[in-house]
Motif scaffolding. Structure first.
Motif, PDB file in Angstrom:
ATOM      1  N   LEU A  39     -56.053  66.551 -41.219  1.00  0.00           N
ATOM      2  CA  LEU A  39     -57.299  66.394 -40.630  1.00  0.00           C
ATOM      3  C   LEU A  39     -57.610  65.009 -40.386  1.00  0.00           C
ATOM      4  O   LEU A  39     -57.086  63.979 -41.498  1.00  0.00           O
ATOM      5  CB  LEU A  39     -58.248  66.881 -41.852  1.00  0.00           C
ATOM      6  CG  LEU A  39     -59.785  66.594 -41.538  1.00  0.00           C
ATOM      7  CD1 LEU A  39     -60.196  67.421 -40.566  1.00  0.00           C
ATOM      8  CD2 LEU A  39     -60.718  66.950 -42.797  1.00  0.00           C
ATOM      9  N   ASN A  40     -57.828  64.340 -39.509  1.00  0.00           N
ATOM     10  CA  ASN A  40     -58.083  63.202 -38.765  1.00  0.00           C
ATOM     11  C   ASN A  40     -59.405  62.652 -38.871  1.00  0.00           C
ATOM     12  O   ASN A  40     -60.239  63.493 -38.404  1.00  0.00           O
ATOM     13  CB  ASN A  40     -57.519  62.942 -37.462  1.00  0.00           C
ATOM     14  CG  ASN A  40     -57.291  61.484 -36.901  1.00  0.00           C
ATOM     15  OD1 ASN A  40     -58.351  61.075 -36.358  1.00  0.00           O
ATOM     16  ND2 ASN A  40     -56.071  60.970 -37.181  1.00  0.00           N
ATOM     17  N   PHE A  41     -59.577  61.603 -39.317  1.00  0.00           N
ATOM     18  CA  PHE A  41     -60.957  60.877 -39.623  1.00  0.00           C
ATOM     19  C   PHE A  41     -61.008  59.650 -38.692  1.00  0.00           C
ATOM     20  O   PHE A  41     -60.058  58.870 -38.509  1.00  0.00           O
ATOM     21  CB  PHE A  41     -61.537  60.354 -40.856  1.00  0.00           C
ATOM     22  CG  PHE A  41     -61.145  61.474 -41.947  1.00  0.00           C
ATOM     23  CD1 PHE A  41     -62.387  62.315 -42.129  1.00  0.00           C
ATOM     24  CD2 PHE A  41     -59.904  61.781 -42.627  1.00  0.00           C
ATOM     25  CE1 PHE A  41     -62.349  63.612 -43.169  1.00  0.00           C
ATOM     26  CE2 PHE A  41     -60.025  62.843 -43.580  1.00  0.00           C
ATOM     27  CZ  PHE A  41     -61.128  63.732 -43.541  1.00  0.00           C
ATOM     28  N   GLN A  46     -60.366  53.698 -35.314  1.00  0.00           N
ATOM     29  CA  GLN A  46     -59.004  54.090 -35.759  1.00  0.00           C
ATOM     30  C   GLN A  46     -58.940  55.687 -36.216  1.00  0.00           C
ATOM     31  O   GLN A  46     -59.983  56.061 -36.935  1.00  0.00           O
ATOM     32  CB  GLN A  46     -58.332  53.162 -37.071  1.00  0.00           C
ATOM     33  CG  GLN A  46     -57.933  52.029 -36.512  1.00  0.00           C
ATOM     34  CD  GLN A  46     -57.513  51.037 -37.481  1.00  0.00           C
ATOM     35  OE1 GLN A  46     -57.959  51.135 -38.390  1.00  0.00           O
ATOM     36  NE2 GLN A  46     -56.264  50.524 -37.440  1.00  0.00           N
ATOM     37  N   GLY A  47     -57.741  56.355 -35.800  1.00  0.00           N
ATOM     38  CA  GLY A  47     -57.978  57.496 -36.527  1.00  0.00           C
ATOM     39  C   GLY A  47     -56.878  57.644 -37.705  1.00  0.00           C
ATOM     40  O   GLY A  47     -56.030  57.051 -37.939  1.00  0.00           O
ATOM     41  N   LEU A  48     -57.580  57.900 -38.866  1.00  0.00           N
ATOM     42  CA  LEU A  48     -57.059  57.967 -40.175  1.00  0.00           C
ATOM     43  C   LEU A  48     -56.692  59.369 -40.708  1.00  0.00           C
ATOM     44  O   LEU A  48     -57.508  60.291 -40.620  1.00  0.00           O
ATOM     45  CB  LEU A  48     -57.913  57.393 -41.034  1.00  0.00           C
ATOM     46  CG  LEU A  48     -58.311  56.007 -40.739  1.00  0.00           C
ATOM     47  CD1 LEU A  48     -59.476  55.702 -41.731  1.00  0.00           C
ATOM     48  CD2 LEU A  48     -57.249  54.812 -40.689  1.00  0.00           C
ATOM     49  N   ASN A  49     -55.371  59.545 -41.018  1.00  0.00           N
ATOM     50  CA  ASN A  49     -54.843  60.880 -41.747  1.00  0.00           C
ATOM     51  C   ASN A  49     -55.093  61.049 -43.089  1.00  0.00           C
ATOM     52  O   ASN A  49     -54.814  61.923 -43.817  1.00  0.00           O
ATOM     53  CB  ASN A  49     -53.458  61.002 -41.392  1.00  0.00           C
ATOM     54  CG  ASN A  49     -53.442  61.615 -39.916  1.00  0.00           C
ATOM     55  OD1 ASN A  49     -54.318  62.070 -39.245  1.00  0.00           O
ATOM     56  ND2 ASN A  49     -52.125  61.600 -39.441  1.00  0.00           N
ATOM     57  N   HIS A  50     -55.765  59.867 -43.613  1.00  0.00           N
ATOM     58  CA  HIS A  50     -56.001  59.967 -45.097  1.00  0.00           C
ATOM     59  C   HIS A  50     -57.581  59.400 -45.200  1.00  0.00           C
ATOM     60  O   HIS A  50     -58.018  58.620 -44.607  1.00  0.00           O
ATOM     61  CB  HIS A  50     -55.100  58.932 -45.848  1.00  0.00           C
ATOM     62  CG  HIS A  50     -55.209  57.557 -45.739  1.00  0.00           C
ATOM     63  ND1 HIS A  50     -54.381  57.119 -44.468  1.00  0.00           N
ATOM     64  CD2 HIS A  50     -55.729  56.656 -46.095  1.00  0.00           C
ATOM     65  CE1 HIS A  50     -54.298  55.769 -44.613  1.00  0.00           C
ATOM     66  NE2 HIS A  50     -55.185  55.359 -45.288  1.00  0.00           N
ATOM     67  N   PHE A  51     -58.098  59.925 -46.605  1.00  0.00           N
ATOM     68  CA  PHE A  51     -59.686  59.532 -46.697  1.00  0.00           C
ATOM     69  C   PHE A  51     -59.521  58.978 -48.046  1.00  0.00           C
ATOM     70  O   PHE A  51     -59.137  59.444 -49.272  1.00  0.00           O
ATOM     71  CB  PHE A  51     -60.414  60.925 -46.860  1.00  0.00           C
ATOM     72  CG  PHE A  51     -61.897  60.571 -46.696  1.00  0.00           C
ATOM     73  CD1 PHE A  51     -62.441  60.397 -45.463  1.00  0.00           C
ATOM     74  CD2 PHE A  51     -62.476  60.646 -47.683  1.00  0.00           C
ATOM     75  CE1 PHE A  51     -63.959  60.516 -45.521  1.00  0.00           C
ATOM     76  CE2 PHE A  51     -64.200  60.385 -47.916  1.00  0.00           C
ATOM     77  CZ  PHE A  51     -64.602  60.512 -46.522  1.00  0.00           C
ATOM     78  N   VAL A  52     -59.831  57.607 -48.041  1.00  0.00           N
ATOM     79  CA  VAL A  52     -59.808  56.734 -49.254  1.00  0.00           C
ATOM     80  C   VAL A  52     -60.536  57.385 -50.498  1.00  0.00           C
ATOM     81  O   VAL A  52     -61.834  57.803 -50.365  1.00  0.00           O
ATOM     82  CB  VAL A  52     -60.235  55.215 -49.123  1.00  0.00           C
ATOM     83  CG1 VAL A  52     -60.225  54.556 -50.492  1.00  0.00           C
ATOM     84  CG2 VAL A  52     -59.437  54.607 -48.256  1.00  0.00           C
ATOM     85  N   ALA A 129     -65.767  65.341 -41.767  1.00  0.00           N
ATOM     86  CA  ALA A 129     -64.652  66.233 -41.017  1.00  0.00           C
ATOM     87  C   ALA A 129     -65.472  66.797 -39.601  1.00  0.00           C
ATOM     88  O   ALA A 129     -64.637  67.485 -38.873  1.00  0.00           O
ATOM     89  CB  ALA A 129     -64.385  67.351 -41.844  1.00  0.00           C
ATOM     90  N   ASP A 130     -66.611  66.475 -39.569  1.00  0.00           N
ATOM     91  CA  ASP A 130     -67.472  66.835 -38.638  1.00  0.00           C
ATOM     92  C   ASP A 130     -67.391  68.514 -38.025  1.00  0.00           C
ATOM     93  O   ASP A 130     -67.132  68.841 -36.904  1.00  0.00           O
ATOM     94  CB  ASP A 130     -66.990  65.882 -37.156  1.00  0.00           C
ATOM     95  CG  ASP A 130     -67.458  64.576 -37.449  1.00  0.00           C
ATOM     96  OD1 ASP A 130     -68.457  64.327 -38.102  1.00  0.00           O
ATOM     97  OD2 ASP A 130     -66.881  63.720 -36.935  1.00  0.00           O
TER      98      ASP A 130
END
Length: 445
Positions: A39-41, A46-52, A129-130
């Motif tokens: 899941l990309n944020f 920027q596109g992030l594959n992790h969610f802090v 995640a929209d």
């Protein structure tokens, strides 16, 4: 290669894997044909594959009205850095999952238990995640460490808290799986023959090990878990070793203050808050900042305490730990580097040698090795019987850790990746297994 799937299997719904980590959380999807995607944020272009794994609460005041707002992930850090109003930042709260002594924390006017924090965090993740993540409809597999972080961790308590939090989001009967088992499933697709595999997963708060036997049976990959072990020591502890030796002495640790006709040591408990950067913000409200300000007036070296006070007052913890992380990463490829932190009127620089860093973390590395030995013992497997070792997580790049495994198993058997998504991918793939209950960890009573 992934096993061939039947037409019936191809019609199976997408499964979801959630790797809820101490530092970062990753969500992955798996399809019946073996395809995986994270899941990309989108944040800051920027596109992030992790969610802090972080939360920031703030008090939004308007004329005649006060509202508590909250953000998670990179949006929480953004709010923290740019805050112009009262706030409360929380990170690494997974470390308290199994702690019976952690009952609740006060955030402005409300009480939050661990399960409240986790449910709130998950809600922010779903929001960003929209519409691409519906946990209530998902075939969901959730990761958990083999051994939770903390002293005397209570696994049943942690699992009850996990279950309560996910139930609030409408999750029905999820599957809980050890995190290194998820990584093993992802890596096993690289295997070209039957093999006994060790997966070592190094997170922010825990180091976990799984020993598994993979075999091809009738064209399909079958796996048998042989044993698991783990310990609540990992990357965060290594970071703190740099802070404790390089940073803390320059902020007054080990110093003295005058009391009447005596000189006394500055209490060390102030510096325990440097174990994690977000804890510094709490010193503004728990009385520690006031205590440091009083000590600075009578300290033998007041300028050092004044630097510590400035770091707290101007919320420099995030920048400080970013400098620590850069130094640690540099030591993975260099024999020495320069630690440098600058903020406001503060500048801390120091030479940092790999041999010194390795001496500081030697005790933790020994404890990690003892946990590995326990896993091999439980599996009744000798080191020479392990045919492949998969290392995952940032700490696996620390040379002392790499050397430990190379000496035990041989460099040629090691496979290392910096892929953040490997655990989540594997968890999602387990969701496609018709017998996924084989991998399920016992739920809390």
């Amino acid at each position: 290669m992934p096993p061939q799937s039947t037409a019936a299997e191809q019609s199976a719904p997408v499964s979801v894997g959630i790797d809820f980590g101490t530092s970062n959380t990753v969500v992955a999807f798996a399809h019946a044909d073996g395809r995986t995607e994270a899941l990309n944020f989108e944040h800051g272009g920027q596109g992030l594959n992790h969610f802090v794994t972080a939360l920031c609460f703030w008090d939004e005041r308007r004329p005649g009205k006060s509202t508590i707002r909250v953000e998670g992930g990179p949006w929480a850090i953004e709010q923290f850095v740019e805050a112009t109003t009262a706030f409360r930042f929380i990170q690494s709260f997974k470390s308290f999952a199994a702690s019976a002594t952690f009952q609740e924390t006060r955030i402005f006017r409300e009480r939050f238990r661990f399960e409240d924090l986790l449910a709130t965090f998950l809600n922010t993740l779903v929001k960003h995640a929209d519409g691409r993540l519906d946990l209530s409809a998902a075939n969901l597999v959730i990761g958990r460490p083999v051994t939770f972080a903390g002293r005397q961790p209570d696994d049943d308590l942690a699992m009850r808290r996990y279950q309560t939090a996910f139930e609030r989001l409408g999750v029905v009967n999820p599957t809980y799986v050890y995190e290194p088992v998820g990584a093993a499933f992802f890596y096993a697709r690289q295997l070209e023959r039957d093999a006994t595999v060790l997966v070592a997963d190094f997170g922010g708060g825990t180091s976990d090990f799984s020993i598994m036997r993979f075999e091809q049976v009738a064209g399909q990959l079958k796996a048998e878990p042989l044993a698991h072990s783990g310990i609540g020591i990992a990357g965060d502890a290594f970071d703190y070793s740099i802070v404790d030796r390089i940073v803390s002495p320059r902020l007054g640790k080990g110093g003295r203050f005058r009391s009447f006709d005596k000189e006394l040591s500055i209490p060390n408990h102030y510096y325990a808050n440097l174990a994690r950067w977000h804890q510094l913000a709490l010193m503004k409200t728990n009385g520690d900042l006031k205590g440091l300000q009083d000590l600075a007036k009578v300290a033998v070296e007041p300028e050092k305490l004044e630097k510590f006070i400035e770091i707290i007052e101007f919320d420099m913890g995030f920048a400080l730990y970013s400098a620590v992380s850069r130094a640690k990463i540099a030591l993975s490829s260099q024999d020495e580097t320069e630690f440098r932190f600058a903020g406001g009127d503060i500048e801390i620089t120091a030479g940092l040698k790999r041999r010194d860093f390795e001496r500081w973390i030697a005790g933790d590395v020994a404890r990690i090795e003892a946990s590995l030995d326990e896993g091999l013992k439980r599996a009744n497997t000798r080191a020479e019987e392990i045919e492949r070792v998969f290392l995952t997580g940032g700490t696996s790049f620390v040379p002392a850790i790499r050397r430990l495994f190379a000496e035990r198993f041989g460099e040629e058997r090691l496979v290392t990746t910096d892929q953040f998504e490997s655990i989540a991918y594997g968890l999602a793939l387990i969701g496609q297994d018709k017998q996924k209950e084989r991998w399920e960890v016992r739920k809390a009573a």
